[in-house]
Enzyme design. Structure first.
Site, short mmCIF file in Angstrom:
data_model
loop_
_atom_site.label_atom_id
_atom_site.label_comp_id
_atom_site.label_asym_id
_atom_site.label_seq_id
_atom_site.Cartn_x
_atom_site.Cartn_y
_atom_site.Cartn_z
N ASN A 108 0.98 1.70 13.45
CA ASN A 108 2.30 2.29 13.28
C ASN A 108 2.25 3.41 12.26
O ASN A 108 1.34 3.48 11.43
CB ASN A 108 3.30 1.21 12.83
CG ASN A 108 4.74 1.70 12.84
OD1 ASN A 108 5.10 2.55 13.65
ND2 ASN A 108 5.55 1.18 11.93
N ASP A 148 5.03 -8.89 9.12
CA ASP A 148 5.77 -8.39 7.96
C ASP A 148 6.06 -6.91 8.17
O ASP A 148 5.14 -6.08 8.14
CB ASP A 148 4.95 -8.59 6.67
CG ASP A 148 4.73 -10.06 6.37
OD1 ASP A 148 5.66 -10.85 6.57
OD2 ASP A 148 3.61 -10.41 5.94
N LEU A 149 7.28 -6.55 8.38
CA LEU A 149 7.68 -5.20 8.77
C LEU A 149 7.15 -4.15 7.80
O LEU A 149 7.44 -4.21 6.60
CB LEU A 149 9.20 -5.12 8.86
CG LEU A 149 9.78 -3.78 9.31
CD1 LEU A 149 9.35 -3.47 10.73
CD2 LEU A 149 11.30 -3.80 9.19
N ASP A 150 6.39 -3.20 8.33
CA ASP A 150 5.86 -2.05 7.58
C ASP A 150 5.01 -2.45 6.38
O ASP A 150 4.87 -1.69 5.42
CB ASP A 150 7.01 -1.15 7.10
CG ASP A 150 7.70 -0.44 8.25
OD1 ASP A 150 7.03 -0.16 9.25
OD2 ASP A 150 8.91 -0.19 8.16
N GLU A 151 4.42 -3.64 6.41
CA GLU A 151 3.60 -4.09 5.29
C GLU A 151 2.18 -4.47 5.73
O GLU A 151 1.47 -5.16 5.00
CB GLU A 151 4.27 -5.29 4.60
CG GLU A 151 5.59 -4.93 3.93
CD GLU A 151 6.17 -6.08 3.13
OE1 GLU A 151 5.45 -7.07 2.90
OE2 GLU A 151 7.35 -5.99 2.74
#
Length: 297
Positions: free
Chosen positions: A204, A240-243
């Site tokens: 991403n 874990d969103l964007d991590e």
């Protein structure tokens, strides 16, 4: 090491060239065991990069490029013997790939086109060693632009209301058909269940204002705060969103003279560059994950 020092995949002959990536607990004898095995199999080691997280007791990671005549025919047996004779005794996680077989990649996008078109353009120029098998979007807007690249464009509507149905359609398209999914500004959150089921990595890209400016209009809010840097982060996708583990990042400096529109333009530029580097390095098998980090050789 600068970006220019990373050789392109097509700069060297790739026939009969293998890539061996591995990770395990560090201990004496690892390099000797790996090198001896490859030499005994008739391979010539072209390059070898390694890293240990500690002087003793750390995690050992290595990327080895080797040439072995007839690799395609010998690969399954070579992989089996390496597992039995080296990987299992040293409790290694490893991956053996052929440089001559590009990764099958699906690109996913929404309405913003800059990352998607940049990847398609770089791939057409031979700058990315991959085969783009499809573009998937939750909007029909970019179909005409993608058509010029000769890549199938698949419209899969996705909203909060039909998330389960949309993700099942995505799994039907992707699972078993691609080696990598690139979220080139795909603006839908993917569920942990989808990530568990897809069976391949996802990369991403997002602006580096996180976590300071979450949600809508991050560049306007950044302008209001007087930010001095605009950047982007490319990472593997996790629940874990964007991590997820970061592969690449970069920034450009800005100042009081830049309007919000300038910040958006500069942000789009750096997103394109960062994402293309991350995709290139993954497709060239340069990235080894450990924990929530990566090593890029």
């Amino acid at each position: 090491m600068t970006t220019e020092e990373y050789p392109r995949a097509k700069s060297l002959p790739v026939r009969d060239v293998g890539r061996l990536l591995l990770r395990c607990a560090d201990r004496p004898g690892l390099v000797a065991a790996i090198s001896s095995f490859l030499t005994g199999a008739g391979a010539n080691i072209v390059s070898l990069d390694q890293h240990s997280t500690e002087q003793t007791g750390g995690t050992f990671m290595q990327r080895t490029i080797f040439h072995l005549p007839g690799l395609t025919a010998a690969r399954e047996e070579l992989e089996r013997e390496f597992r039995e004779r080296v990987a299992e005794p040293f409790e290694m996680d490893f991956r053996l790939t052929e440089a001559a077989k590009p990764k099958r990649v699906a690109l996913m996008a929404s309405r913003e086109d800059h990352c998607l078109l940049d990847l398609l353009w770089r791939n057409r120029r031979g700058e990315l060693d991959m085969s783009v098998v499809m573009v998937i979007s939750n909007h029909p807007d970019l179909a005409e632009q993608v058509r010029a690249f000769g890549v199938p464009y698949i419209y899969v509507p996705a909203t909060r209301d039909n998330r389960a149905e949309a993700e099942q359609r995505l799994l039907d398209l992707l699972r078993g058909n691609v080696d990598l999914v690139v979220l080139a500004r795909y603006m839908q959150i993917l569920t942990p269940e989808f990530l568990d089921a897809i069976g391949c990595p996802l990369i991403n890209i997002h602006h580096s204002f996180l976590p300071a400016f979450i949600g809508a209009a991050p560049y306007r809010r950044a302008k209001e705060r007087g930010v001095k840097l605009v950047g982007a982060t490319a990472h593997y996708v996790t629940a874990d969103l964007d991590e997820g583990p970061i592969i690449e990042q970069d920034v450009v400096r800005v100042d009081h003279r830049h309007a919000v529109e300038d910040l958006v333009r500069l942000g789009s530029d750096v997103e394109r560059v960062v994402l293309s580097r991350a995709v290139l390095w993954h497709c060239e098998d340069r990235v080894i994950r450990f924990g929530n980090q990566t090593v890029v050789f």
